[in-house]
Design a protein around this motif. Structure first.
Motif, PDB file in Angstrom:
ATOM      1  N   SER A   1       1.031  -1.178   0.003  1.00  0.00           N
ATOM      2  CA  SER A   1      -0.015   0.011   0.377  1.00  0.00           C
ATOM      3  C   SER A   1       1.421   1.592   0.013  1.00  0.00           C
TER       4      SER A   1
ATOM      5  N   GLY B   1       1.385   3.520   7.995  1.00  0.00           N
ATOM      6  CA  GLY B   1      -0.102   3.509   7.535  1.00  0.00           C
ATOM      7  C   GLY B   1      -1.044   2.480   8.641  1.00  0.00           C
TER       8      GLY B   1
ATOM      9  N   LYS C   1      -7.113  -0.142   7.702  1.00  0.00           N
ATOM     10  CA  LYS C   1      -8.834   0.702   8.111  1.00  0.00           C
ATOM     11  C   LYS C   1      -9.748   0.169   6.902  1.00  0.00           C
TER      12      LYS C   1
ATOM     13  N   TYR D   1      -5.346   0.469   4.269  1.00  0.00           N
ATOM     14  CA  TYR D   1      -4.527   0.778   4.800  1.00  0.00           C
ATOM     15  C   TYR D   1      -4.734   2.483   4.936  1.00  0.00           C
ATOM     16  N   SER D   2      -4.642   2.883   5.847  1.00  0.00           N
ATOM     17  CA  SER D   2      -4.836   5.161   6.018  1.00  0.00           C
ATOM     18  C   SER D   2      -3.244   5.374   6.427  1.00  0.00           C
TER      19      SER D   2
ATOM     20  N   TYR E   1      -5.142   9.741   3.054  1.00  0.00           N
ATOM     21  CA  TYR E   1      -5.655   8.576   2.078  1.00  0.00           C
ATOM     22  C   TYR E   1      -6.225   6.842   2.045  1.00  0.00           C
ATOM     23  N   THR E   2      -6.552   6.312   1.845  1.00  0.00           N
ATOM     24  CA  THR E   2      -6.877   5.388   2.357  1.00  0.00           C
ATOM     25  C   THR E   2      -5.810   4.144   0.533  1.00  0.00           C
TER      26      THR E   2
ATOM     27  N   GLU F   1      -9.390  10.622   1.987  1.00  0.00           N
ATOM     28  CA  GLU F   1     -10.705  10.045   3.222  1.00  0.00           C
ATOM     29  C   GLU F   1     -11.659  11.475   3.569  1.00  0.00           C
TER      30      GLU F   1
END
Length: 127
Positions: free
Chosen positions: A32, A80, A83, A87-88, A110-111, A123
């Motif tokens: 991610s 991250g 989420k 991952y956020s 950001y996700t 987000e």
């Protein structure tokens, strides 16, 4: 009476009365983060969301700022956090207007998911 109990047991089995299973992760911290860095680097190089979607692998990048501003610089803040199935990440952006005369700082989240399709979405929450 036995028929009613049998029907009740079948109904409960069909509806899944147990604890719901969590969704499997659709990303790893490494995949991610690499996807986010790749998308932000592409934006910084002047790529559009259409360019990212046509790339290999195709990337769905959703952030209205990419259509309004140039990305002058960015910094991913920390690791991250899980989420949903991704991952956020909190990211500090330095955005420039289209003629690059003025810049402004903005912090966003950001996700990122990488399976079944690579997607990066801004987000709604403010980090």
């Amino acid at each position: 009476m036995n028929t009613r109990l049998t029907l009740l047991a079948v109904a409960l089995a069909v509806t899944g009365c147990g604890d719901p299973k969590p969704l499997p992760m659709a990303a790893t911290p490494e995949s991610s983060r690499a996807a986010l860095v790749g998308a932000l680097d592409a934006w910084k190089a002047g790529k559009t969301p259409q360019d990212l979607a046509a790339g290999s692998p195709p990337v769905l990048f959703v952030d209205d700022d990419i259509n309004r501003s140039k990305l002058a610089d960015y910094k991913i803040e920390g690791d991250g956090l899980p989420k949903g199935t991704g991952y956020s990440y909190t990211v500090s952006l330095t955005l420039a207007d289209k003629d690059a005369a003025k810049t402004r700082a903005k912090k966003v989240a950001y996700t990122v998911v990488t399976e079944p399709r690579l997607a990066i979405t801004k987000e709604d929450r403010q980090p």
